[in-house]
Design a protein around this motif. Sequence first.
Motif, PDB file in Angstrom:
ATOM      1  N   ASP A  13       0.875  -1.182   0.000  1.00  0.00           N
ATOM      2  CA  ASP A  13       0.000   0.000   0.000  1.00  0.00           C
ATOM      3  C   ASP A  13       0.911   1.231   0.000  1.00  0.00           C
ATOM      4  O   ASP A  13       1.361   1.689   1.058  1.00  0.00           O
ATOM      5  N   GLU A  65       0.350   4.345  -0.621  1.00  0.00           N
ATOM      6  CA  GLU A  65      -0.182   5.592  -0.065  1.00  0.00           C
ATOM      7  C   GLU A  65       0.084   5.686   1.436  1.00  0.00           C
ATOM      8  O   GLU A  65       0.495   6.724   1.950  1.00  0.00           O
ATOM      9  N   ARG A  66      -0.123   4.568   2.105  1.00  0.00           N
ATOM     10  CA  ARG A  66       0.105   4.543   3.569  1.00  0.00           C
ATOM     11  C   ARG A  66       1.489   4.006   3.909  1.00  0.00           C
ATOM     12  O   ARG A  66       1.818   3.878   5.077  1.00  0.00           O
ATOM     13  N   ARG A  67       2.245   3.650   2.901  1.00  0.00           N
ATOM     14  CA  ARG A  67       3.594   3.069   3.081  1.00  0.00           C
ATOM     15  C   ARG A  67       3.536   1.862   4.031  1.00  0.00           C
ATOM     16  O   ARG A  67       4.243   1.783   5.038  1.00  0.00           O
ATOM     17  N   SER A 124      -0.705  -3.993  -7.035  1.00  0.00           N
ATOM     18  CA  SER A 124      -0.658  -2.768  -6.222  1.00  0.00           C
ATOM     19  C   SER A 124      -0.836  -1.531  -7.107  1.00  0.00           C
ATOM     20  O   SER A 124      -0.659  -1.612  -8.326  1.00  0.00           O
ATOM     21  N   PRO A 125      -1.128  -0.379  -6.485  1.00  0.00           N
ATOM     22  CA  PRO A 125      -1.254   0.858  -7.277  1.00  0.00           C
ATOM     23  C   PRO A 125       0.075   1.293  -7.897  1.00  0.00           C
ATOM     24  O   PRO A 125       0.097   2.224  -8.705  1.00  0.00           O
ATOM     25  N   ARG A 136       5.330   7.700  -8.048  1.00  0.00           N
ATOM     26  CA  ARG A 136       4.414   8.854  -7.917  1.00  0.00           C
ATOM     27  C   ARG A 136       3.921   9.017  -6.485  1.00  0.00           C
ATOM     28  O   ARG A 136       3.204   9.959  -6.176  1.00  0.00           O
ATOM     29  N   PHE A 137       4.322   8.120  -5.597  1.00  0.00           N
ATOM     30  CA  PHE A 137       3.961   8.232  -4.184  1.00  0.00           C
ATOM     31  C   PHE A 137       5.166   8.768  -3.397  1.00  0.00           C
ATOM     32  O   PHE A 137       6.284   8.246  -3.548  1.00  0.00           O
TER      33      PHE A 137
END
Length: 384
Positions: A83, A85-87, A258-259, A277-278
Amino acid sequence: MDKRTVLVLGGGTGGLVAASVLRRELAPEDRVVLVERSPKHTFWPSVLWLMSGSRRAEQVQRDLLPVARRGIEVRHGDITEIDPERRRIVVDGDMLAGDALVVALGATLVPERVPGLAEAGGNFYTVEGAMRIHDQISNLQRGRVAVLVADVPFKCPAAPYEAAMLLESLLRRHHVRDETTVTVYAAEPAPMAVAGPAVSQGVVEVIGRRGIDYRPSTKVTRVDPAAKRLYFDSGQEADFDVLAVVPPHAAPEAVRNSPLAGPNGWIAIDPATCETRFANVFAIGDVTTVPLKLGKPLPKAGVFAGGQAEVVAHTLAARLRGRGREQRFDGHGECFIEMGGGVAGFARGNFYAEPVPQVQMFRAGRHWHAAKVAYERNWWRSWF
Ligand SMILES: Cc1cc2nc3c(=O)[nH]c(=O)nc-3n(C[C@H](O)[C@H](O)[C@H](O)COP(=O)(O)OP(=O)(O)OC[C@H]3O[C@@H](n4cnc5c(N)ncnc54)[C@H](O)[C@@H]3O)c2cc1C
């Protein structure tokens, strides 16, 4: 200051270098967690020598234990979710969270994408496969050796051509060269094409001088393991007695789901910073795709994974601890080309040069082989 945690995903070439440099550059109280499914680290450049019989398995692989002793937390397990976004990641059902992620999960081998290929064996991109090929070649009295590049992209653009030359050299040593043929069937139009036409031509010439037959732009569609026959997209067929395969590659499943995944599953990164991009999520090595101006991606190779790892580790030390400066990867890389008989070539250059990479191939000789042996020794000394 708060304690920081960096999760390094994958303990192969890039992950090991990233974790080791991070350990050195971060504060002692910071955590560097290296997550790896295999208990052992493999030095892949030496696996070709395992196949040709000049190394044993224990010389190309080492336990990750000494790395853990240096203050890197080594977590053995399978990463199933990422994940960005939340690392956070999930390892064998446990969730781990970090201030930053370094994704170094490499490329997964997917021989099953070609019907019959997995059953045919001969995958020298695994330690077991390389050892098996050595045994088969050692027992070969006469017949056909096929080195097969099943698809692109694949890691280490030189490896199949080195494999063909090392096997050819072994056949000569066994005095059966006159009774055997060696053919490279490659899904790519030319060897090491990203390095430019001079390097490609150089490789074609050296394999030609060794009597190795080269069939470029020949993509395998199916293998009959019982009949030992290859079928190609051109409609042609070829028989083999010993098969040495570079199987198709894919991005690891956890990445594909994953994203982080781009259209083909590989991770797009900033070519200089290696950031995705994160924010504070970096990716390095084979799991990434870096398009170059000439229309092909940066090759997948350990030299780039290691260079990117150093850059990312220093950047994270600067960001998380204010130590030093953020760094940028400049696209420089180099590679030895083993030719058998203790001789190797060497190519080096700037793969980010525009409009095309500027890569120079040096005259082959015993000194380049010696330099690769020194590189191997230095790898174990530096990181273990
Ligand atoms: C035979 C051979 C010879 C080569 N020779 C050279 C050479 O001379 N020079 C060169 O530059 N390159 C060479 N390469 C290529 C080089 O080995 C790779 O490009 C390099 O290892 C890439 O590093 P990486 O960190 O991206 O991936 P890897 O080194 O492949 O590491 C990825 C790691 O992630 C782990 N992993 C994957 N998925 C998961 C998961 N879900 N959970 C936990 N762990 C996971 C894997 O077990 C692996 O240890 C060679 C490759 C081969 C096969």
